[in-house]
Design an enzyme around this catalytic site. Sequence first.
Site, PDB file in Angstrom:
ATOM      1  N   HIS A  50       0.847  -1.195   0.000  1.00 14.08           N
ATOM      2  CA  HIS A  50       0.000   0.000   0.000  1.00 14.08           C
ATOM      3  C   HIS A  50       0.881   1.244   0.000  1.00 14.08           C
ATOM      4  CE1 HIS A  50       0.651  -0.799   4.379  1.00 14.08           C
ATOM      5  NE2 HIS A  50       0.987   0.477   4.325  1.00 14.08           N
TER       6      HIS A  50
HETATM    7  C1  T46 Z   1       2.756   0.732   6.970  1.00 15.31           C
HETATM    8  C2  T46 Z   1       3.526  -0.520   7.205  1.00 15.31           C
HETATM    9  C3  T46 Z   1       4.999  -0.264   7.371  1.00 15.31           C
HETATM   10  C4  T46 Z   1      -4.737  -0.634  13.203  1.00 15.31           C
HETATM   11  O1  T46 Z   1      -5.878  -0.862  13.638  1.00 15.31           O
HETATM   12  N1  T46 Z   1      -4.001   0.405  13.690  1.00 15.31           N
HETATM   13  C5  T46 Z   1      -2.757   0.700  13.245  1.00 15.31           C
HETATM   14  O2  T46 Z   1      -2.140   1.666  13.718  1.00 15.31           O
HETATM   15  C6  T46 Z   1      -2.198  -0.119  12.209  1.00 15.31           C
HETATM   16  C7  T46 Z   1      -0.808   0.185  11.657  1.00 15.31           C
HETATM   17  C8  T46 Z   1      -2.933  -1.165  11.737  1.00 15.31           C
HETATM   18  N2  T46 Z   1      -4.183  -1.419  12.215  1.00 15.31           N
HETATM   19  C9  T46 Z   1      -4.927  -2.582  11.723  1.00 15.31           C
HETATM   20  C10 T46 Z   1      -5.321  -2.534  10.252  1.00 15.31           C
HETATM   21  C11 T46 Z   1      -5.302  -3.987   9.845  1.00 15.31           C
HETATM   22  O3  T46 Z   1      -6.533  -4.574  10.161  1.00 15.31           O
HETATM   23  O4  T46 Z   1      -4.074  -3.721  11.848  1.00 15.31           O
HETATM   24  C12 T46 Z   1      -4.235  -4.605  10.754  1.00 15.31           C
HETATM   25  C13 T46 Z   1      -2.908  -4.847  10.042  1.00 15.31           C
HETATM   26  O5  T46 Z   1      -2.530  -3.639   9.344  1.00 15.31           O
HETATM   27  P1  T46 Z   1      -1.895  -3.664   7.872  1.00 15.31           P
HETATM   28  O6  T46 Z   1      -2.441  -4.790   7.115  1.00 15.31           O
HETATM   29  O7  T46 Z   1      -2.064  -2.288   7.292  1.00 15.31           O
HETATM   30  O8  T46 Z   1      -0.352  -3.949   8.232  1.00 15.31           O
HETATM   31  P2  T46 Z   1       0.908  -3.840   7.272  1.00 15.31           P
HETATM   32  O9  T46 Z   1       2.023  -4.498   7.974  1.00 15.31           O
HETATM   33  O10 T46 Z   1       0.595  -4.289   5.900  1.00 15.31           O
HETATM   34  O11 T46 Z   1       1.219  -2.259   7.184  1.00 15.31           O
HETATM   35  C14 T46 Z   1       1.645  -1.547   8.343  1.00 15.31           C
HETATM   36  C15 T46 Z   1       0.925  -0.200   8.435  1.00 15.31           C
HETATM   37  O12 T46 Z   1      -0.499  -0.410   8.385  1.00 15.31           O
HETATM   38  C16 T46 Z   1       1.308   0.746   7.326  1.00 15.31           C
HETATM   39  O13 T46 Z   1       0.874   2.057   7.628  1.00 15.31           O
HETATM   40  O14 T46 Z   1       3.246   1.670   6.357  1.00 15.31           O
HETATM   41  O15 T46 Z   1       3.053  -1.312   8.298  1.00 15.31           O
END
Ligand code: T46
Length: 135
Positions: A50
């Site tokens: 993303h």
């Molecule tokens: C990024 C990379 C480096 C939350 O509820 N609060 C939060 O602060 C975050 C970061 C995530 N979430 C929830 C959203 C999803 O349901 O946790 C779940 C996993 O998040 P995501 O799939 O977005 O995780 P990554 O590892 O793909 O991405 C994360 C960050 O979301 C993003 O901002 O830059 O790490």
Amino acid sequence: MSNYKLIDFKTLGDDRGSLIAIEEGYNTPFEIKRVYYIFDTQKGVERGFHAHIGLKQLAIVVKGCSTFILDNGKERKEIKLNNPNQGLLIEGLIWREMKDFSEDCVLLVLASEHYDEKDYIRDYDKFLEEVRNDS
Ligand code: T46
């Protein structure tokens, strides 16, 4: 590629071990509104895929190692993080992917804004469209 920077932190060490301090406005160029960390990542897992519209983030692998792929729509760059005294600052429109997490990896991220799903672009074609509109 602009919109990213590696920041070296000063390690304050003595015979008890090491300590690194991260302070807003000193070695982090934004107000820190949120901190999250990623750990226990399973073997072979890739995360991210993303971009963010306005969020600024500083990513630090405090333990183990992991690789970030940064993509600005024109070029892709791989950055291996394996040192707690180095932070990866990501600002602006950059597609990111993370891979090659070591079993012991703890990835700490400082963020400039509270969590907001509306700030995410999770579709690569939409990201490319945003890049075109931005330039
Ligand atoms: C990024 C990379 C480096 C939350 O509820 N609060 C939060 O602060 C975050 C970061 C995530 N979430 C929830 C959203 C999803 O349901 O946790 C779940 C996993 O998040 P995501 O799939 O977005 O995780 P990554 O590892 O793909 O991405 C994360 C960050 O979301 C993003 O901002 O830059 O790490």
